[in-house]
Design an enzyme around this catalytic site. Sequence first.
Site, PDB file in Angstrom:
ATOM      1  N   ASP A   7       0.936  -0.868  -0.171  1.00 56.06           N
ATOM      2  CA  ASP A   7      -0.136   0.113   0.071  1.00 56.06           C
ATOM      3  C   ASP A   7       0.816   1.191   0.242  1.00 56.06           C
ATOM      4  O   ASP A   7       1.926   1.101   0.680  1.00 56.06           O
ATOM      5  CB  ASP A   7      -0.815  -0.062   1.170  1.00 56.06           C
ATOM      6  CG  ASP A   7      -1.819  -1.263   1.242  1.00 56.06           C
ATOM      7  OD1 ASP A   7      -1.878  -1.769   0.350  1.00 56.06           O
ATOM      8  OD2 ASP A   7      -2.438  -1.259   2.371  1.00 56.06           O
ATOM      9  N   ASP A 129     -15.299  -5.886  -0.010  1.00 63.98           N
ATOM     10  CA  ASP A 129     -15.208  -6.121   1.342  1.00 63.98           C
ATOM     11  C   ASP A 129     -16.294  -6.030   2.292  1.00 63.98           C
ATOM     12  O   ASP A 129     -17.119  -5.191   2.155  1.00 63.98           O
ATOM     13  CB  ASP A 129     -14.335  -4.768   2.155  1.00 63.98           C
ATOM     14  CG  ASP A 129     -13.063  -4.357   0.961  1.00 63.98           C
ATOM     15  OD1 ASP A 129     -12.375  -5.387   0.366  1.00 63.98           O
ATOM     16  OD2 ASP A 129     -12.649  -3.259   0.731  1.00 63.98           O
TER      17      ASP A 129
END
Length: 246
Positions: A7, A129
């Site tokens: 990330d 998610d």
Amino acid sequence: MIIPAIDLIGGKVVRLFQGDYAQKTEYSASPQDRFDLYVSEGARYLHLVDLDGARDPAARQLETIASLIKNTPVPVEIGGGIRSRKDVEDLLNIGADRVVIGSCAVKNPTEVKEWFRDYGASHIVLALDINIDPVSGKRFIAVKGWQENSGVTIEDLIADYREAGLRYVLCTDISKDGTLKGTNVALYTDLHREFPDISFIASGGIGSLDDVRNTAQSGAFGVVLGRALLEGKFTVKEALECWPNA
């Protein structure tokens, strides 16, 4: 498939705990050094999340991402705040192999299905998610950086996108993300059983090689590995040895 992930915020490798920007850990290695390490250990595919772009698509780190793709000899998929046709085109034009679509897939299904048609299902991953309702057991997709319940179950959304040719789903049990306490094997087992034609990529909670082995037995197509690799819990090479036909 073992898929190492990083990330990025401001061109630096970071990890957030359960998506919270206030709970950020920054790592010293550059993103290119990290990708180079993973490739040297046997990675054949990589995952990158642009957290700046996730907060504001106008702040997308295109120059950094383009350099990483250019200098990395394996395909890279990119996620983080992809909300428009231009976002998709920008990333594909700089060499992304797949783009990862999150909340937009729930909010704007008609538009996203057009992207499947125009760019090909092989270049699009739906990132779904989920929060699991403790009473009903229903698996609801979270949106807006996990802050909001969409009211849509993962099963219903997958069924809807099948007609568009959906191939890849990156699924994260939010309660597991960043914990290193194991992933939700039962979730991937159930999804693979219900949708055997979809390639599910597991994400969240992997902290040991046993977790990798358990996920491999769920029928998942692959697993994204983030924090565990960054913190040296095991190597890519060791993870590959735990995944049949990796």
